[in-house]
Each structure stands twice: as C-alpha cells, then as structure tokens.
Design a protein around this motif. Structure first.
Motif, PDB file in Angstrom:
ATOM      1  N   ALA A 131       0.829  -1.125  -0.082  1.00  0.00           N
ATOM      2  CA  ALA A 131       0.092  -0.077  -0.073  1.00  0.00           C
ATOM      3  C   ALA A 131       0.988   1.196  -0.064  1.00  0.00           C
ATOM      4  O   ALA A 131       1.849   1.437   0.695  1.00  0.00           O
ATOM      5  CB  ALA A 131      -0.904  -0.009   1.294  1.00  0.00           C
ATOM      6  N   ASP A 132       0.309   2.393  -0.606  1.00  0.00           N
ATOM      7  CA  ASP A 132       0.831   3.536  -0.710  1.00  0.00           C
ATOM      8  C   ASP A 132       0.032   4.482   0.173  1.00  0.00           C
ATOM      9  O   ASP A 132      -1.131   4.981  -0.281  1.00  0.00           O
ATOM     10  CB  ASP A 132       1.287   3.904  -2.136  1.00  0.00           C
ATOM     11  N   GLY A 154       2.613  -0.834  12.146  1.00  0.00           N
ATOM     12  CA  GLY A 154       2.553  -1.248  13.403  1.00  0.00           C
ATOM     13  C   GLY A 154       1.966  -0.133  14.209  1.00  0.00           C
ATOM     14  O   GLY A 154       1.828  -0.268  15.362  1.00  0.00           O
ATOM     15  N   GLY A 155       1.708   1.115  13.360  1.00  0.00           N
ATOM     16  CA  GLY A 155       1.031   2.312  14.161  1.00  0.00           C
ATOM     17  C   GLY A 155       0.275   2.816  12.990  1.00  0.00           C
ATOM     18  O   GLY A 155       0.113   2.574  11.845  1.00  0.00           O
ATOM     19  N   TYR A 156      -0.378   4.183  13.780  1.00  0.00           N
ATOM     20  CA  TYR A 156      -1.440   4.719  12.754  1.00  0.00           C
ATOM     21  C   TYR A 156      -0.994   5.723  12.208  1.00  0.00           C
ATOM     22  O   TYR A 156      -1.831   6.729  11.486  1.00  0.00           O
ATOM     23  CB  TYR A 156      -2.700   5.027  13.519  1.00  0.00           C
ATOM     24  N   ASP A 157       0.204   6.089  12.382  1.00  0.00           N
ATOM     25  CA  ASP A 157       1.020   7.565  11.619  1.00  0.00           C
ATOM     26  C   ASP A 157       1.616   6.921  10.341  1.00  0.00           C
ATOM     27  O   ASP A 157       2.851   7.038  10.552  1.00  0.00           O
ATOM     28  CB  ASP A 157       1.838   8.283  12.640  1.00  0.00           C
ATOM     29  N   GLY A 158       1.257   6.476   9.571  1.00  0.00           N
ATOM     30  CA  GLY A 158       1.576   5.788   8.198  1.00  0.00           C
ATOM     31  C   GLY A 158       1.702   6.582   7.121  1.00  0.00           C
ATOM     32  O   GLY A 158       1.923   5.914   5.902  1.00  0.00           O
ATOM     33  N   TYR A 159       1.322   7.668   7.024  1.00  0.00           N
ATOM     34  CA  TYR A 159       1.338   8.645   6.039  1.00  0.00           C
ATOM     35  C   TYR A 159       2.511   8.826   5.028  1.00  0.00           C
ATOM     36  O   TYR A 159       2.323   8.947   3.619  1.00  0.00           O
ATOM     37  CB  TYR A 159       0.698  10.090   6.366  1.00  0.00           C
ATOM     38  N   ASN A 160       3.699   8.587   5.761  1.00  0.00           N
ATOM     39  CA  ASN A 160       4.972   8.503   4.918  1.00  0.00           C
ATOM     40  C   ASN A 160       5.554   7.107   5.105  1.00  0.00           C
ATOM     41  O   ASN A 160       6.932   7.041   4.976  1.00  0.00           O
ATOM     42  CB  ASN A 160       5.854   9.688   5.521  1.00  0.00           C
ATOM     43  N   HIS A 161       4.823   6.097   5.469  1.00  0.00           N
ATOM     44  CA  HIS A 161       5.433   4.889   5.342  1.00  0.00           C
ATOM     45  C   HIS A 161       5.631   4.214   4.072  1.00  0.00           C
ATOM     46  O   HIS A 161       4.889   4.456   3.162  1.00  0.00           O
ATOM     47  CB  HIS A 161       4.474   3.647   6.088  1.00  0.00           C
ATOM     48  N   VAL A 162       6.775   3.427   3.780  1.00  0.00           N
ATOM     49  CA  VAL A 162       7.371   2.969   2.517  1.00  0.00           C
ATOM     50  C   VAL A 162       6.642   1.426   2.629  1.00  0.00           C
ATOM     51  O   VAL A 162       7.317   0.730   2.728  1.00  0.00           O
ATOM     52  CB  VAL A 162       8.849   2.917   2.361  1.00  0.00           C
ATOM     53  N   GLY A 163       5.115   1.534   2.498  1.00  0.00           N
ATOM     54  CA  GLY A 163       4.535   0.291   2.441  1.00  0.00           C
ATOM     55  C   GLY A 163       4.300  -0.298   0.909  1.00  0.00           C
ATOM     56  O   GLY A 163       3.457  -1.147   0.868  1.00  0.00           O
ATOM     57  N   PHE A 164       4.913   0.346   0.008  1.00  0.00           N
ATOM     58  CA  PHE A 164       4.535  -0.047  -1.570  1.00  0.00           C
ATOM     59  C   PHE A 164       5.782  -0.893  -2.013  1.00  0.00           C
ATOM     60  O   PHE A 164       5.604  -0.850  -3.273  1.00  0.00           O
ATOM     61  CB  PHE A 164       4.341   1.373  -2.163  1.00  0.00           C
ATOM     62  N   GLN A 165       6.722  -0.914  -1.278  1.00  0.00           N
ATOM     63  CA  GLN A 165       8.230  -1.911  -1.878  1.00  0.00           C
ATOM     64  C   GLN A 165       7.959  -3.215  -1.172  1.00  0.00           C
ATOM     65  O   GLN A 165       7.421  -3.325   0.210  1.00  0.00           O
ATOM     66  CB  GLN A 165       9.236  -1.049  -1.496  1.00  0.00           C
ATOM     67  N   ALA A 166       8.516  -4.153  -1.987  1.00  0.00           N
ATOM     68  CA  ALA A 166       8.537  -5.584  -1.575  1.00  0.00           C
ATOM     69  C   ALA A 166       8.997  -5.804  -0.118  1.00  0.00           C
ATOM     70  O   ALA A 166       8.519  -6.689   0.672  1.00  0.00           O
ATOM     71  CB  ALA A 166       9.055  -6.466  -2.361  1.00  0.00           C
ATOM     72  N   ALA A 167      10.101  -5.075   0.311  1.00  0.00           N
ATOM     73  CA  ALA A 167      10.665  -5.234   1.685  1.00  0.00           C
ATOM     74  C   ALA A 167       9.734  -4.864   2.663  1.00  0.00           C
ATOM     75  O   ALA A 167       9.615  -5.457   3.928  1.00  0.00           O
ATOM     76  CB  ALA A 167      11.895  -4.352   1.690  1.00  0.00           C
ATOM     77  N   VAL A 189      -6.580   2.927   3.735  1.00  0.00           N
ATOM     78  CA  VAL A 189      -5.199   3.352   3.550  1.00  0.00           C
ATOM     79  C   VAL A 189      -4.720   4.899   3.530  1.00  0.00           C
ATOM     80  O   VAL A 189      -5.520   5.652   3.320  1.00  0.00           O
ATOM     81  CB  VAL A 189      -4.913   2.927   2.016  1.00  0.00           C
ATOM     82  N   GLN A 190      -3.696   4.980   4.372  1.00  0.00           N
ATOM     83  CA  GLN A 190      -3.172   6.375   4.788  1.00  0.00           C
ATOM     84  C   GLN A 190      -2.176   6.863   3.754  1.00  0.00           C
ATOM     85  O   GLN A 190      -1.286   5.660   3.332  1.00  0.00           O
ATOM     86  CB  GLN A 190      -2.427   6.336   6.192  1.00  0.00           C
ATOM     87  N   SER A 191      -2.278   7.913   3.174  1.00  0.00           N
ATOM     88  CA  SER A 191      -1.237   8.394   2.256  1.00  0.00           C
ATOM     89  C   SER A 191      -1.030   9.703   1.930  1.00  0.00           C
ATOM     90  O   SER A 191      -1.882  10.644   2.259  1.00  0.00           O
ATOM     91  CB  SER A 191      -1.820   7.867   0.596  1.00  0.00           C
ATOM     92  N   ALA A 192       0.480   9.999   1.889  1.00  0.00           N
ATOM     93  CA  ALA A 192       0.955  11.366   1.492  1.00  0.00           C
ATOM     94  C   ALA A 192       0.867  11.718   0.107  1.00  0.00           C
ATOM     95  O   ALA A 192       1.250  10.748  -0.850  1.00  0.00           O
ATOM     96  CB  ALA A 192       2.348  11.715   2.352  1.00  0.00           C
ATOM     97  N   PRO A 193       1.156  12.803  -0.441  1.00  0.00           N
ATOM     98  CA  PRO A 193       1.523  12.944  -1.780  1.00  0.00           C
ATOM     99  C   PRO A 193       2.874  12.318  -2.391  1.00  0.00           C
ATOM    100  O   PRO A 193       3.742  12.110  -1.334  1.00  0.00           O
ATOM    101  CB  PRO A 193       1.878  14.754  -1.885  1.00  0.00           C
TER     102      PRO A 193
END
Length: 249
Positions: A131-132, A154-167, A189-193
């Motif tokens: 997810a992005d 693991g938390g709810y402040d994921g707007y800049n999390h790198v969840g879009f890469q396989a790792a 899904v939380q997302s930043a620009p």
C-alpha cells in the motif's frame, strides 16, 4: 444488514462466493474472473471501489465515515517506486490513477454475496499486500477488525510509510464477521502526496455447511424400518424358534 457506507452508489455487482471456491484469488485487486488473470491497466476493477477523505488522522478511527462516496478503483501503477506485482492474478489499483496533492485516507471497498451453502464461520481470506503509504485499518460489515499485520507499520501514523515496496510487504488474514448474503470489506489506506494505491494478492477459502456445521457427521445413516418389516422379522424369528424346537423333539 446496515452497512456504514450508506451513501455508497453501486458501480459494480458484488462478487459471488460459494463453498469450495472455484477461484480462490477472487479477492485480489485487479482480478479478471473471466481469465483468472488481471484486467487491463487503466480499466476499472470489477469489484473494488474507493473513496477518499482529506486530512491526516494519526489514530484508529472509531468507525467508518458515513459520507463516503465511492468510485470504481482503476488498475495500474502510479509510481516508479512501487514494487511490481509478483502475481499473475493481482495488480495495483487506485482512485486517481495519477498524482494527488494532499495527504488523506483512502477507503477501499470490496463486496461479495456468500451463498447459503457456505459456512460464514469458515470464511478465510489470507492476503499479502502493498500500500502507498500504508494499510491502517480494516472493517468487515462495518465492524473494525483487530487483525495481526494491520496496521502495516505497526502504528497509525503511516502517511509516509514505505509500504509500497516488496521489503515492506504486509500479510494479514480476515476470518471473522462474515455472514450469509451481502458482505462488505473496507480497508483504510493512509497516504501522503503524490501517489496512493493498493495491491492485494490473496487466497479465499470457505467450507460447505454440511462439512463444517455442528451437525456434520461421517457416520452412515441408519435406514428407517416400517411396521411391516418389523412384523415379518418377528414372524421369521418365531418360525426359526419353532423349527429348532421340533428338531430337538
């Protein structure tokens, strides 16, 4: 069943799910039921829909927003940084299929009809996902689910999390809250620009009621015996006793 997304306009028919699922990847994003592959980039997903709410909320939502307006999710990768799908039956989906200027929450919605021959308690959706920027929450039929593997970071402040890469790939299983008839799964899904999207590769299973219910049994049924059969049985037993007594006389 009253679903939280009361303002939803149906863009696509719900998927149909029965026991002994013939297409276990039916929950995948971008799935093409006709080919068991994926739909073309730029086309609308057959079932998945998405709505957005601007702004950041760095905590779990107490409930789904009641004013979500859904639109069809669109297939295709929006960013070169996104890992490509490793599955031939799953593809990225998003709302914009382009960049977005603001941070916010995107709500991805999947609906399906569960047939009466299926046991709702055995519905199991095992999924790997990207997810992005991150998958933060999930609701089944309007009820927030406490699921291992969500939130992705693991938390709810994921707007800049790198969840879009396989790792950073997440894994979670949905297995509670389902019912016969219409079911709704909503993912937050939380997302930043400047890009947002969701990719799910999954396996859905559900058992038949006759195989999983409390009355299920492997014992062979006992045939019914009518009155005439009992009378004939008694007569034969009586005759055998009389014959045995004459032989001894």
């Amino acid at each position: 069943m009253l679903l939280a997304t009361v303002s939803h306009i149906a863009w696509a028919a719900p998927a149909s799910v029965s026991c002994n699922v013939s297409q276990p990847n039916i929950f995948n994003t971008g799935f093409d039921a006709a080919t068991s592959g994926v739909l073309a980039d730029g086309s609308n997903d057959a079932v998945w829909e998405v709505a957005t709410v601007p702004g950041t909320v760095t905590s779990a939502l107490a409930s789904l927003p009641l004013t979500l307006t859904y639109a069809p999710a669109i297939l295709g990768s929006n960013a070169s940084a996104w890992s490509t799908s490793s599955s031939s039956s799953a593809q990225w989906i998003s709302l914009e299929h382009a960049s977005h200027p603001d941070s916010g929450d995107w709500f991805y919605r999947y609906t399906f009809d569960l047939a009466a021959d299926s046991d709702p308690a055995t519905v199991n959706i095992a999924m790997n996902y990207l997810a992005d920027n991150q998958l933060a929450q999930v609701w089944v039929n309007g009820v927030d689910q406490a699921v291992a593997g969500i939130p992705q970071s693991g938390g709810y402040d994921g707007y800049n999390h790198v969840g879009f890469q396989a790792a950073g790939m997440g894994a979670a299983t949905l297995s509670t809250g389902f019912a016969h008839g219409l079911n709704e799964v909503v993912l937050r899904v939380q997302s930043a620009p400047f890009a947002e999207g969701l990719l799910i590769d999954s396996v859905l299973t559900v058992a038949c009621l006759s195989m999983s219910g409390p009355g299920a049994s492997n014992a062979h049924p006992v045939p019914a015996v009518d009155g005439l059969s009992l009378w004939l049985l008694g007569l034969s037993v009586g005759f055998a006793g009389w014959l045995s007594a004459r032989r001894k006389a």
